[in-house]
Enzyme design. Structure first.
Site, PDB file in Angstrom:
ATOM      1  N   ASP A 229       0.871  -1.184   0.000  1.00  0.00           N
ATOM      2  CA  ASP A 229       0.000   0.000   0.000  1.00  0.00           C
ATOM      3  C   ASP A 229       0.907   1.232   0.000  1.00  0.00           C
ATOM      4  OD1 ASP A 229      -3.258   0.413   0.899  1.00  0.00           O
ATOM      5  OD2 ASP A 229      -1.951   2.175   0.922  1.00  0.00           O
TER       6      ASP A 229
ATOM      7  N   TYR B  23     -12.237   7.982 -14.125  1.00  0.00           N
ATOM      8  CA  TYR B  23     -12.336   6.738 -13.337  1.00  0.00           C
ATOM      9  C   TYR B  23     -12.926   5.627 -14.202  1.00  0.00           C
ATOM     10  CZ  TYR B  23     -13.595   3.630  -9.426  1.00  0.00           C
ATOM     11  OH  TYR B  23     -13.723   2.549  -8.562  1.00  0.00           O
TER      12      TYR B  23
ATOM     13  N   LYS C  27     -11.130   2.093 -15.403  1.00  0.00           N
ATOM     14  CA  LYS C  27     -11.666   0.781 -15.009  1.00  0.00           C
ATOM     15  C   LYS C  27     -12.078  -0.052 -16.232  1.00  0.00           C
ATOM     16  CE  LYS C  27     -11.207   1.108 -10.499  1.00  0.00           C
ATOM     17  NZ  LYS C  27     -10.299   0.212  -9.755  1.00  0.00           N
TER      18      LYS C  27
ATOM     19  N   ASN D 120      -5.709  -4.552  -6.443  1.00  0.00           N
ATOM     20  CA  ASN D 120      -6.868  -3.905  -5.827  1.00  0.00           C
ATOM     21  C   ASN D 120      -6.694  -2.403  -5.622  1.00  0.00           C
ATOM     22  OD1 ASN D 120      -9.235  -3.753  -3.771  1.00  0.00           O
ATOM     23  ND2 ASN D 120      -7.431  -3.129  -2.579  1.00  0.00           N
TER      24      ASN D 120
ATOM     25  N   THR E 225     -16.921   1.298   1.852  1.00  0.00           N
ATOM     26  CA  THR E 225     -15.507   1.399   2.247  1.00  0.00           C
ATOM     27  C   THR E 225     -15.170   2.887   2.353  1.00  0.00           C
ATOM     28  OG1 THR E 225     -14.575   1.634   0.043  1.00  0.00           O
ATOM     29  CG2 THR E 225     -14.993  -0.632   0.804  1.00  0.00           C
TER      30      THR E 225
HETATM   31  N1  LIG Z   1     -15.694   1.156  -2.627  1.00  0.00           N
HETATM   32  C1  LIG Z   1     -16.339   1.159  -3.768  1.00  0.00           C
HETATM   33  O1  LIG Z   1     -17.469   1.616  -3.867  1.00  0.00           O
HETATM   34  C2  LIG Z   1     -15.727   0.545  -4.989  1.00  0.00           C
HETATM   35  C3  LIG Z   1     -16.564   0.200  -6.062  1.00  0.00           C
HETATM   36  C4  LIG Z   1     -15.994  -0.349  -7.205  1.00  0.00           C
HETATM   37  C5  LIG Z   1     -14.633  -0.557  -7.267  1.00  0.00           C
HETATM   38  N2  LIG Z   1     -13.850  -0.201  -6.209  1.00  0.00           N
HETATM   39  C6  LIG Z   1     -12.416  -0.415  -6.329  1.00  0.00           C
HETATM   40  O2  LIG Z   1     -11.991  -1.253  -5.260  1.00  0.00           O
HETATM   41  C7  LIG Z   1     -10.616  -1.012  -5.004  1.00  0.00           C
HETATM   42  C8  LIG Z   1     -10.413  -0.845  -3.518  1.00  0.00           C
HETATM   43  O3  LIG Z   1     -11.087   0.345  -3.119  1.00  0.00           O
HETATM   44  P1  LIG Z   1     -11.668   0.556  -1.645  1.00  0.00           P
HETATM   45  O4  LIG Z   1     -13.096   0.845  -1.797  1.00  0.00           O
HETATM   46  O5  LIG Z   1     -11.238  -0.526  -0.745  1.00  0.00           O
HETATM   47  O6  LIG Z   1     -10.940   1.943  -1.319  1.00  0.00           O
HETATM   48  P2  LIG Z   1     -10.060   2.429  -0.093  1.00  0.00           P
HETATM   49  O7  LIG Z   1      -9.811   3.866  -0.373  1.00  0.00           O
HETATM   50  O8  LIG Z   1     -10.682   2.030   1.188  1.00  0.00           O
HETATM   51  O9  LIG Z   1      -8.700   1.585  -0.248  1.00  0.00           O
HETATM   52  C9  LIG Z   1      -7.836   1.775  -1.336  1.00  0.00           C
HETATM   53  C10 LIG Z   1      -6.417   1.525  -0.856  1.00  0.00           C
HETATM   54  O10 LIG Z   1      -5.536   1.686  -1.991  1.00  0.00           O
HETATM   55  C11 LIG Z   1      -4.414   2.426  -1.551  1.00  0.00           C
HETATM   56  N3  LIG Z   1      -3.778   3.110  -2.680  1.00  0.00           N
HETATM   57  C12 LIG Z   1      -4.223   4.220  -3.328  1.00  0.00           C
HETATM   58  N4  LIG Z   1      -3.344   4.582  -4.275  1.00  0.00           N
HETATM   59  C13 LIG Z   1      -2.345   3.666  -4.235  1.00  0.00           C
HETATM   60  C14 LIG Z   1      -1.147   3.511  -4.972  1.00  0.00           C
HETATM   61  N5  LIG Z   1      -0.783   4.381  -5.930  1.00  0.00           N
HETATM   62  N6  LIG Z   1      -0.360   2.461  -4.686  1.00  0.00           N
HETATM   63  C15 LIG Z   1      -0.680   1.603  -3.692  1.00  0.00           C
HETATM   64  N7  LIG Z   1      -1.785   1.716  -2.944  1.00  0.00           N
HETATM   65  C16 LIG Z   1      -2.617   2.733  -3.221  1.00  0.00           C
HETATM   66  C17 LIG Z   1      -4.939   3.393  -0.512  1.00  0.00           C
HETATM   67  O11 LIG Z   1      -3.901   3.886   0.320  1.00  0.00           O
HETATM   68  C18 LIG Z   1      -5.949   2.525   0.210  1.00  0.00           C
HETATM   69  O12 LIG Z   1      -5.354   1.842   1.298  1.00  0.00           O
HETATM   70  C19 LIG Z   1     -10.234   0.202  -5.850  1.00  0.00           C
HETATM   71  O13 LIG Z   1      -9.570  -0.228  -7.028  1.00  0.00           O
HETATM   72  C20 LIG Z   1     -11.564   0.824  -6.191  1.00  0.00           C
HETATM   73  O14 LIG Z   1     -11.524   1.574  -7.393  1.00  0.00           O
HETATM   74  C21 LIG Z   1     -14.356   0.327  -5.064  1.00  0.00           C
END
Ligand SMILES: NC(=O)c1ccc[n+]([C@@H]2O[C@H](COP(=O)([O-])OP(=O)(O)OC[C@H]3O[C@@H](n4cnc5c(N)ncnc54)[C@H](O)[C@@H]3O)[C@@H](O)[C@H]2O)c1
Length: 254
Positions: A40, A160, A164, A93, A195
């Site tokens: 991370d 975004y 994706k 992720n 989240t």
């Molecule tokens: N939460 C949602 O509604 C949702 C919906 C669809 C897809 N997603 C996708 O799920 C994945 C996880 O998201 P989440 O909801 O757990 O978000 P989150 O913000 O809780 O966690 C994301 C994590 O990624 C880390 N991160 C960000 N940029 C980074 C980088 N350059 N290198 C390494 N780590 C990095 C952050 O520090 C964080 O710990 C993402 O790819 C997001 O686009 C989330």
């Protein structure tokens, strides 16, 4: 508590493991016997997750890692090989959600940021993970985290959405290229999930609107997404590859 050890002896790498889906998946895989490699960009968050996993006797190694940086991705895969001698599962992720703007107001910098983290980050991860998996001549699993925004329009989030959609292109192409090597590669496409990316962001005051835009009239819980991620990573899921699986309360059926 005794956990079902479905992932015993599997080595699983997860990026973005300091929060949300990444950290929840780390606990779920670790409790089921996987040895973990976590990355991370947020060192403090990552160290807290690692400490909590270690307290549960889950085996874990970690690197602070910016997924958009080639050298960080090389180091994360190397950490898996040096620490556990193999890499079975990789979950790309880590992701960010750029500021919401009408299309014509999106800055070039915001577009580049979304593409660098969400798309290039997945490309670089897959490149080095595949290299290690091919060299090991073992089977492998890669799971990329896309979004329903990778399957359809995401108003005010064009960059975004583009980032994706590209993840699905990387997933499908690599799945076909590496199918004969028994490396399965899929993408998961969640709808908005509870989240910090949603609950502690620009989206937090739009949750009622988001609830209403789903046929189930609610966001996904983290556990509902993790259950499908576990299924996609499972060594028992042997014939599914090249898929972009929506977990969306019916949104893409509308
Ligand atoms: N939460 C949602 O509604 C949702 C919906 C669809 C897809 N997603 C996708 O799920 C994945 C996880 O998201 P989440 O909801 O757990 O978000 P989150 O913000 O809780 O966690 C994301 C994590 O990624 C880390 N991160 C960000 N940029 C980074 C980088 N350059 N290198 C390494 N780590 C990095 C952050 O520090 C964080 O710990 C993402 O790819 C997001 O686009 C989330």
């Amino acid at each position: 508590m005794v956990f079902n050890k479905k992932f015993k002896d599997q080595v699983a790498l997860i990026t973005g493991a300091g929060s949300g889906l990444g950290s929840a998946l780390a606990f779920a895989l670790g409790k089921q016997g996987a040895k973990l490699i976590l990355g991370d960009v947020n060192q403090i968050a990552l160290q807290k997750v690692v400490a909590d996993l270690t307290a549960l006797d889950i085996q874990v190694a970690f690197n602070v890692c910016d997924v958009s940086q080639n050298t960080d991705q090389v180091a994360l895969v190397q950490l898996a090989l040096d620490t556990w001698g193999r890499l079975d599962i990789a979950v790309n992720n880590a992701g960010i959600c750029p500021p919401m703007h009408s299309f014509h107001e999106i800055s070039e910098a915001d577009f580049d940021f979304a593409m660098n983290v969400n798309t290039k980050g997945v490309f670089l991860g897959m490149k080095h993970q595949l290299s290690a998996m091919v060299k090991s001549e073992l089977s492998g699993v890669i799971l990329n985290v896309s979004s329903v925004a990778g399957l359809g329009a995401a108003p005010k989030l064009a960059s975004y959405s583009a980032s994706k959609y590209a993840v699905i292109g990387l997933t499908k192409t690599a799945a076909v290229e590496y199918a004969k090597k028994n490396i399965r590669i899929n993408a998961i496409c969640p709808f908005y999930t509870q989240t910090p990316l949603v609950t502690e962001s620009q989206l937090s005051d739009k949750i009622e609107f988001l609830n209403n835009s789903s046929p189930m009239k609610r966001l996904a819980t983290t556990d509902e997404i993790i259950d499908v991620m576990l299924m996609l990573c499972s060594p028992q899921n042997t014939y599914m590859t090249g898929q972009a699986i929506a977990v969306d309360g019916g949104v893409t059926a509308l």
